[in-house]
Design a protein around this motif. Structure first.
Motif, mmCIF file in Angstrom:
data_model
loop_
_atom_site.group_PDB
_atom_site.id
_atom_site.type_symbol
_atom_site.label_atom_id
_atom_site.label_comp_id
_atom_site.label_asym_id
_atom_site.label_seq_id
_atom_site.Cartn_x
_atom_site.Cartn_y
_atom_site.Cartn_z
ATOM 1 N N ASP A 183 0.832 -1.207 0.000
ATOM 2 C CA ASP A 183 0.000 0.000 0.000
ATOM 3 C C ASP A 183 0.866 1.255 0.000
ATOM 4 O OD1 ASP A 183 -2.357 -1.385 -0.004
ATOM 5 O OD2 ASP A 183 -2.931 -0.869 2.042
ATOM 6 N N THR A 184 0.318 2.333 -0.531
ATOM 7 C CA THR A 184 0.924 3.652 -0.410
ATOM 8 C C THR A 184 0.350 4.271 0.858
ATOM 9 O OG1 THR A 184 1.179 3.888 -2.790
ATOM 10 C CG2 THR A 184 1.144 5.924 -1.497
ATOM 11 N N ILE A 185 1.228 4.763 1.738
ATOM 12 C CA ILE A 185 0.778 5.234 3.048
ATOM 13 C C ILE A 185 1.307 6.645 3.302
ATOM 14 C CG2 ILE A 185 0.799 4.760 5.524
ATOM 15 C CD1 ILE A 185 1.511 1.811 4.616
ATOM 16 N N PRO A 186 0.387 7.614 3.447
ATOM 17 C CA PRO A 186 0.825 8.976 3.763
ATOM 18 C C PRO A 186 1.039 9.143 5.270
ATOM 19 C CG PRO A 186 -1.537 8.935 3.432
ATOM 20 C CD PRO A 186 -1.035 7.532 3.189
ATOM 21 N N PHE A 187 2.020 9.962 5.629
ATOM 22 C CA PHE A 187 2.302 10.283 7.027
ATOM 23 C C PHE A 187 2.448 11.787 7.175
ATOM 24 C CE2 PHE A 187 4.078 5.980 6.799
ATOM 25 C CZ PHE A 187 3.516 5.406 7.926
ATOM 26 N N THR A 188 2.041 12.308 8.312
ATOM 27 C CA THR A 188 2.294 13.691 8.699
ATOM 28 C C THR A 188 2.751 13.678 10.144
ATOM 29 O OG1 THR A 188 0.642 14.571 7.174
ATOM 30 C CG2 THR A 188 1.315 16.004 8.983
ATOM 31 N N PHE A 189 3.915 14.247 10.394
ATOM 32 C CA PHE A 189 4.448 14.346 11.751
ATOM 33 C C PHE A 189 4.584 15.814 12.123
ATOM 34 C CE2 PHE A 189 6.257 10.242 10.313
ATOM 35 C CZ PHE A 189 5.683 9.420 11.274
ATOM 36 N N ASN A 190 4.278 16.106 13.376
ATOM 37 C CA ASN A 190 4.435 17.458 13.909
ATOM 38 C C ASN A 190 5.502 17.426 14.987
ATOM 39 O OD1 ASN A 190 2.254 18.895 12.491
ATOM 40 N ND2 ASN A 190 0.982 17.378 13.508
ATOM 41 N N PHE A 191 6.464 18.321 14.874
ATOM 42 C CA PHE A 191 7.584 18.368 15.801
ATOM 43 C C PHE A 191 7.512 19.648 16.620
ATOM 44 C CE2 PHE A 191 8.779 15.773 12.234
ATOM 45 C CZ PHE A 191 9.408 14.685 12.822
ATOM 46 N N ASP A 192 7.659 19.492 17.935
ATOM 47 C CA ASP A 192 7.719 20.658 18.816
ATOM 48 C C ASP A 192 8.623 20.347 19.992
ATOM 49 O OD1 ASP A 192 6.197 19.617 21.176
ATOM 50 O OD2 ASP A 192 4.512 19.649 19.781
ATOM 51 N N ASP A 193 8.942 21.366 20.746
ATOM 52 C CA ASP A 193 9.809 21.191 21.917
ATOM 53 C C ASP A 193 9.010 21.211 23.213
ATOM 54 O OD1 ASP A 193 9.147 23.831 22.269
ATOM 55 O OD2 ASP A 193 11.166 24.607 21.958
ATOM 56 N N SER A 221 5.317 16.199 6.002
ATOM 57 C CA SER A 221 4.481 15.166 5.391
ATOM 58 C C SER A 221 5.300 14.433 4.329
ATOM 59 C CB SER A 221 3.245 15.786 4.739
ATOM 60 O OG SER A 221 2.434 16.394 5.717
ATOM 61 N N PHE A 222 5.042 13.143 4.209
ATOM 62 C CA PHE A 222 5.676 12.319 3.177
ATOM 63 C C PHE A 222 4.841 11.066 3.038
ATOM 64 C CE2 PHE A 222 7.266 10.483 7.015
ATOM 65 C CZ PHE A 222 7.499 9.157 6.737
ATOM 66 N N GLN A 223 5.187 10.225 2.107
ATOM 67 C CA GLN A 223 4.479 8.954 1.999
ATOM 68 C C GLN A 223 5.423 7.829 1.656
ATOM 69 O OE1 GLN A 223 1.369 9.621 -0.845
ATOM 70 N NE2 GLN A 223 2.578 8.933 -2.558
ATOM 71 N N LEU A 224 5.061 6.658 2.157
ATOM 72 C CA LEU A 224 5.751 5.431 1.751
ATOM 73 C C LEU A 224 5.052 4.960 0.496
ATOM 74 C CD1 LEU A 224 6.141 3.528 5.145
ATOM 75 C CD2 LEU A 224 7.824 4.951 3.962
ATOM 76 N N GLU A 225 5.824 4.698 -0.511
ATOM 77 C CA GLU A 225 5.256 4.272 -1.788
ATOM 78 C C GLU A 225 4.952 2.774 -1.773
ATOM 79 O OE1 GLU A 225 4.408 6.482 -3.937
ATOM 80 O OE2 GLU A 225 5.476 8.153 -3.007
ATOM 81 N N LYS A 226 4.066 2.393 -2.646
ATOM 82 C CA LYS A 226 3.672 0.993 -2.819
ATOM 83 C C LYS A 226 4.897 0.101 -3.014
ATOM 84 C CE LYS A 226 0.483 -1.301 -5.955
ATOM 85 N NZ LYS A 226 -0.453 -1.060 -7.043
ATOM 86 N N SER A 227 5.849 0.562 -3.816
ATOM 87 C CA SER A 227 7.057 -0.228 -4.085
ATOM 88 C C SER A 227 7.915 -0.401 -2.830
ATOM 89 C CB SER A 227 7.878 0.425 -5.198
ATOM 90 O OG SER A 227 8.266 1.734 -4.804
ATOM 91 N N GLU A 228 7.858 0.560 -1.907
ATOM 92 C CA GLU A 228 8.630 0.471 -0.665
ATOM 93 C C GLU A 228 7.978 -0.498 0.320
ATOM 94 O OE1 GLU A 228 10.639 4.835 -0.279
ATOM 95 O OE2 GLU A 228 8.456 4.744 -0.131
#
Length: 118
Positions: free
Chosen positions: A14-24, A72-79
């Motif tokens: 599957d292709t899977i989108p991710f969004t991470f938020n970074f703070d201190d 934000s980024f995504q893992l591709e189906k091939s990955e």
């Protein structure tokens, strides 16, 4: 110390989108010009160079979302197709900050995620 994070189950292929938020803890971290490194391996003690999946994402210096701590980024189906189904993978989310004399790599999130067969 990294924060434990729970990811949704991953389905192989599957292709899977991710969004991470970074703070201190008080304010968003400026992520412009930094590299996000997402890796998955079959054991936490395994060397990063032996990870089953590693995705590096360089953030542009002029990206407004990254200034607000969001990447934000995504893992591709091939990955994800390379992952072993019915296995639990240890993952980590690291940020590499350019530095002198060398870059600084910090692990922000980690955890375990199961991989299902699609």
């Amino acid at each position: 110390m990294p924060t434990a994070l729970t990811l949704p189950d991953i389905e192989r292929g599957d292709t899977i989108p991710f969004t991470f938020n970074f703070d201190d803890g008080a304010a968003a971290l400026d992520m412009r010009g930094k590299t996000l490194i997402f890796s998955m391996k079959l054991g936490a003690a395994m060397d990063d160079s032996s990870a089953a999946l590693t995705k590096s994402v360089l953030r542009p210096i002029n990206a407004p979302d990254e200034q607000k701590g969001t990447i934000s980024f995504q893992l591709e189906k091939s990955e994800t197709a390379k992952l072993i189904p019915f296995a639990d993978y240890d993952f980590s989310v690291r940020i590499m900050t350019p530095g002198s004399p060398e870059d600084i790599e910090t692990t922000y999130f980690n955890g375990t995620v199961p991989v299902k067969d699609s």
